[in-house]
Design an enzyme around this catalytic site. Structure first.
Site, PDB file in Angstrom:
ATOM      1  CG  HIS A 279      -1.910  -1.059   1.314  1.00 30.43           C
ATOM      2  ND1 HIS A 279      -1.847  -2.079   2.238  1.00 30.43           N
ATOM      3  CD2 HIS A 279      -3.025  -1.313   0.575  1.00 30.43           C
ATOM      4  CE1 HIS A 279      -2.868  -2.892   2.083  1.00 30.43           C
ATOM      5  NE2 HIS A 279      -3.598  -2.455   1.072  1.00 30.43           N
TER       6      HIS A 279
ATOM      7  N   GLY B  72      -2.902  -1.740  -7.011  1.00 29.21           N
ATOM      8  CA  GLY B  72      -1.849  -2.722  -7.210  1.00 29.21           C
ATOM      9  C   GLY B  72      -2.261  -3.782  -8.225  1.00 29.21           C
TER      10      GLY B  72
ATOM     11  CE  LYS C 297      -2.448  -8.856  -2.956  1.00 27.91           C
ATOM     12  NZ  LYS C 297      -3.724  -9.654  -2.870  1.00 27.91           N
ATOM     13  CG  ASP C 298      -6.388  -7.477  -5.517  1.00 28.84           C
ATOM     14  OD1 ASP C 298      -6.764  -8.619  -5.236  1.00 28.84           O
ATOM     15  OD2 ASP C 298      -5.882  -6.702  -4.685  1.00 28.84           O
TER      16      ASP C 298
END
Length: 282
Positions: free
Chosen positions: A37, A149, A151-152
């Site tokens: 984050h 991000g 990642k998602d």
């Protein structure tokens, strides 16, 4: 650092900043912040004048009530972490009623079919919840730029689609996955991993990298079977899905086509903690 809990107050504050021609960057989070984050916040600070970080555990994107109940809520720690990056951030940490009123309910969206792949098959209603909260936060914060991000990655693709479909005046930035030294993608859920599972979890990234090495020389079917076998032999980690998909459509592929980009997606259970990851293949 300025902290708001009600949308009327943050809207008034940001309207005054926009009147001064300040650009607004936005990093929406569900709290339990980590270095991943913070990397988004740092990028936003470099590219915009005012950076807003929302901290809100959104109930409408959880299909599992236990997962919602267990999701870490660590606001004081989150604020302290943000202060290590900058004291000039704006934090929006609302209650559910400030976002939804008395009833927390999702809108229904069409995301051009992106919502039916991968996560959509295992988490019904999830992306309606994501679309609902992101759209409402955009309406409250009215950012010029928003940072997510990779990642998602599926969520990122869906948000980009929604911004285009609804003509929302915000530029979406997809930022690199932040990993631990052992390759494990940082996630707020990692904090809940028991020691043995935390030690085992880097196997997910190791397997993705091994699959990437095979991509282009072996068939998609062969790679997919190899990944399934690797997890079937693992004592602690349980594979939910592994998919090689077209980056644009997110549809799984059976063979490659020249001039298209592909990505490997994976979801794994470490005990009762669900972890996801992905990597580009070409």
């Amino acid at each position: 650092m300025v902290i708001f809990t009600e949308k009327k107050d943050i809207q008034s504050y940001l309207q005054a900043k926009k009147a001064q021609q300040s650009s607004i960057g936005f990093v929406p989070t569900m709290g339990a912040l980590h270095e991943g984050h913070l990397s988004l916040v740092r990028q936003a600070l470099q590219e915009t004048d005012i950076v807003v970080v929302s901290i809100f555990v959104n109930p409408t994107q959880f299909d599992n009530a236990t997962d919602l109940d267990n999701y870490p809520r660590t606001l004081p720690r989150d604020v302290a972490l943000l202060e290590t990056v900058s004291n000039n951030l704006v934090v929006y940490a609302p209650e559910v009623t400030d976002i939804y009123g008395e009833v927390a309910q999702s809108e229904n969206f069409s995301f051009g079919g992106l919502e039916f792949e991968m996560e959509g098959q295992f988490r019904p209603g999830h992306f309606n919840g994501v679309g609902t909260i992101v759209k409402r936060l955009f309406e409250i914060v009215t950012p010029d730029h928003a940072y997510f991000g990779q990642k998602d990655f599926q969520q990122l693709a869906i948000i980009k689609y929604m911004v285009t479909a609804y003509n929302l005046p915000v530029t979406i930035h997809g930022c690199p996955i932040y990993r631990e030294a052992n390759g494990l993608a940082l996630s707020s859920r990692n904090e809940r991993l028991k020691p043995a599972y935390k030690a085992a979890a880097p196997f997910i990234y190791e397997t993705l990298m091994a699959a990437k090495k095979q991509f282009g020389t072996k068939s998609v079917e062969s790679i997919t079977s190899w990944v399934a076998d690797a997890f079937a032999k693992h004592e602690l980690l349980k594979l939910e899905y592994f998919t090689i998909a077209d980056e644009q459509t997110l549809k799984p592929i059976t063979e490659t086509v020249t001039n298209k980009t592909y990505r490997a997606f994976i979801a794994v259970y470490a005990d009762d903690i669900r972890l996801i990851d992905n990597i580009p293949l070409n």
